[in-house]
Design a protein around this motif. Structure first.
Motif, PDB file in Angstrom:
ATOM      1  N   UNK A  13       0.838  -1.194   0.000  1.00  0.00           N
ATOM      2  CA  UNK A  13       0.000   0.000   0.000  1.00  0.00           C
ATOM      3  C   UNK A  13       0.878   1.252   0.000  1.00  0.00           C
ATOM      4  N   UNK A  14       0.325   2.399  -0.398  1.00  0.00           N
ATOM      5  CA  UNK A  14       1.115   3.646  -0.365  1.00  0.00           C
ATOM      6  C   UNK A  14       1.663   3.957   1.020  1.00  0.00           C
ATOM      7  N   UNK A  15       0.885   3.664   2.073  1.00  0.00           N
ATOM      8  CA  UNK A  15       1.356   3.933   3.434  1.00  0.00           C
ATOM      9  C   UNK A  15       2.565   3.071   3.789  1.00  0.00           C
ATOM     10  N   UNK A  16       2.522   1.806   3.386  1.00  0.00           N
ATOM     11  CA  UNK A  16       3.639   0.916   3.686  1.00  0.00           C
ATOM     12  C   UNK A  16       4.866   1.287   2.863  1.00  0.00           C
ATOM     13  N   UNK A  17       4.650   1.718   1.632  1.00  0.00           N
ATOM     14  CA  UNK A  17       5.760   2.180   0.797  1.00  0.00           C
ATOM     15  C   UNK A  17       6.457   3.365   1.456  1.00  0.00           C
ATOM     16  N   UNK A  18       5.662   4.278   2.008  1.00  0.00           N
ATOM     17  CA  UNK A  18       6.252   5.423   2.713  1.00  0.00           C
ATOM     18  C   UNK A  18       7.086   4.955   3.899  1.00  0.00           C
ATOM     19  N   UNK A  19       6.620   3.920   4.585  1.00  0.00           N
ATOM     20  CA  UNK A  19       7.371   3.397   5.724  1.00  0.00           C
ATOM     21  C   UNK A  19       8.722   2.839   5.290  1.00  0.00           C
ATOM     22  N   UNK A  20       8.733   2.098   4.193  1.00  0.00           N
ATOM     23  CA  UNK A  20      10.000   1.563   3.701  1.00  0.00           C
ATOM     24  C   UNK A  20      10.957   2.687   3.311  1.00  0.00           C
ATOM     25  N   UNK A  21      10.430   3.729   2.698  1.00  0.00           N
ATOM     26  CA  UNK A  21      11.283   4.860   2.327  1.00  0.00           C
ATOM     27  C   UNK A  21      11.913   5.487   3.566  1.00  0.00           C
ATOM     28  N   UNK A  22      11.134   5.590   4.636  1.00  0.00           N
ATOM     29  CA  UNK A  22      11.674   6.143   5.875  1.00  0.00           C
ATOM     30  C   UNK A  22      12.777   5.263   6.451  1.00  0.00           C
ATOM     31  N   UNK A  23      12.585   3.955   6.382  1.00  0.00           N
ATOM     32  CA  UNK A  23      13.611   3.046   6.903  1.00  0.00           C
ATOM     33  C   UNK A  23      14.886   3.167   6.081  1.00  0.00           C
ATOM     34  N   UNK A  24      14.757   3.253   4.757  1.00  0.00           N
ATOM     35  CA  UNK A  24      15.949   3.402   3.921  1.00  0.00           C
ATOM     36  C   UNK A  24      16.733   4.660   4.272  1.00  0.00           C
ATOM     37  N   UNK A  25      16.035   5.746   4.583  1.00  0.00           N
ATOM     38  CA  UNK A  25      16.712   7.012   4.842  1.00  0.00           C
ATOM     39  C   UNK A  25      17.011   7.229   6.326  1.00  0.00           C
ATOM     40  N   UNK A  33      12.953  14.526  -3.917  1.00  0.00           N
ATOM     41  CA  UNK A  33      11.929  15.020  -3.002  1.00  0.00           C
ATOM     42  C   UNK A  33      11.517  13.932  -2.020  1.00  0.00           C
ATOM     43  N   UNK A  34      11.361  12.705  -2.507  1.00  0.00           N
ATOM     44  CA  UNK A  34      10.976  11.597  -1.645  1.00  0.00           C
ATOM     45  C   UNK A  34      12.063  11.306  -0.629  1.00  0.00           C
ATOM     46  N   UNK A  35      13.314  11.396  -1.034  1.00  0.00           N
ATOM     47  CA  UNK A  35      14.423  11.160  -0.123  1.00  0.00           C
ATOM     48  C   UNK A  35      14.437  12.207   0.997  1.00  0.00           C
ATOM     49  N   UNK A  36      14.231  13.458   0.640  1.00  0.00           N
ATOM     50  CA  UNK A  36      14.225  14.518   1.651  1.00  0.00           C
ATOM     51  C   UNK A  36      13.051  14.333   2.611  1.00  0.00           C
ATOM     52  N   UNK A  37      11.881  14.013   2.054  1.00  0.00           N
ATOM     53  CA  UNK A  37      10.712  13.793   2.907  1.00  0.00           C
ATOM     54  C   UNK A  37      10.938  12.631   3.868  1.00  0.00           C
ATOM     55  N   UNK A  38      11.434  11.523   3.336  1.00  0.00           N
ATOM     56  CA  UNK A  38      11.649  10.329   4.160  1.00  0.00           C
ATOM     57  C   UNK A  38      12.709  10.579   5.228  1.00  0.00           C
ATOM     58  N   UNK A  39      13.751  11.324   4.893  1.00  0.00           N
ATOM     59  CA  UNK A  39      14.798  11.635   5.866  1.00  0.00           C
ATOM     60  C   UNK A  39      14.244  12.478   7.009  1.00  0.00           C
ATOM     61  N   UNK A  40      13.431  13.487   6.683  1.00  0.00           N
ATOM     62  CA  UNK A  40      12.832  14.342   7.701  1.00  0.00           C
ATOM     63  C   UNK A  40      11.904  13.544   8.613  1.00  0.00           C
ATOM     64  N   UNK A  41      11.072  12.678   8.018  1.00  0.00           N
ATOM     65  CA  UNK A  41      10.159  11.862   8.812  1.00  0.00           C
ATOM     66  C   UNK A  41      10.926  10.897   9.721  1.00  0.00           C
TER      67      UNK A  41
END
Length: 229
Positions: A127-139, A178-186
């Protein structure tokens, strides 16, 4: 070719050059220098063609690991990945802190936290929410370094992995920064909220505490945070 392998090649070239220049002064046989070059080129070729640069990475890791600052940065970086994964309910399978440990455990690459499904294509069905979670873990590794040191020296592989994943999703590469910056901040916000758990995890991982015990440590700290909230 990885930067670590390029550094190893530079060291070999420097050593050969110095041996050639200083050899006559110390009665070093030219034949011995030639053998050294041949062996070095052979090992380098084997490393690149058959081992994916592992030998070069192991050697450079061994040199870097003598620095206390480097060891601490690696620990904080990987603890960031680990903590974010557990807090975001993404399974952690294993972790290593350098290429040698990864090689011994059969983990590809230079080591780190192994999380999520082993099949990358499975991520495209999330899901989009879970994808966002993975992006946060990567960053989260970059976020951890920024939180502790004010900057990040590692994370090249992490940003590349996120970019490859974004491409796998069929999204535009232009969206990646943009996604990298967002995920890093989160991720940074998440780590700051659970700073006590983060500090305890750094110590535990430095002692090579098993994954299950590290997860239990995080769960205990999270429970205390939720109770006090």
């Amino acid at each position: 070719m990885r930067d670590t392998t390029l550094n190893a090649v530079a060291v070999v070239i420097f050593a050969v050059t110095m041996a050639s220049l200083l050899g006559p002064l110390v009665s070093l046989s030219p034949a011995l220098v030639a053998v050294f070059v041949a062996v070095g080129l052979g090992v380098f070729s084997l490393d690149q063609l058959g081992l994916g640069g592992r030998i070069g990475n192991i050697l450079m890791d061994a040199v870097a690991w003598t620095s206390g600052d480097h060891r601490q940065r690696v620990l904080h970086h990987e603890a960031g990945h680990f903590l974010a994964a557990v807090l975001l309910d993404i399974p952690v399978e294993d972790y290593t802190l350098n290429t040698w440990e990864a090689w011994r455990r059969g983990i590809p690459g230079q080591g780190g936290v192994v999380f999520g499904p082993s099949d990358p294509t499975a991520l495209t069905r999330l899901t989009p929410q879970t994808i966002d979670r993975y992006c946060q873990v990567w960053m989260a590794g970059v976020a951890a370094e920024q939180m502790v040191y004010g900057d990040a020296q590692g994370g090249g592989d992490d940003t590349a992995a996120l970019g490859q994943f974004w491409t796998l999703l069929g999204r535009s590469p232009a969206e990646v920064p943009l996604k990298q910056r967002w995920a890093t901040l989160q991720a940074k916000t998440l780590l700051e909220k659970h700073r006590d758990a983060f500090d305890a995890l750094v110590t535990a991982m430095g002692d090579r505490t098993p994954v299950a015990d590290c997860c239990a440590l995080i769960t205990a700290h999270r429970a205390s945070v939720e109770t006090s909230a």
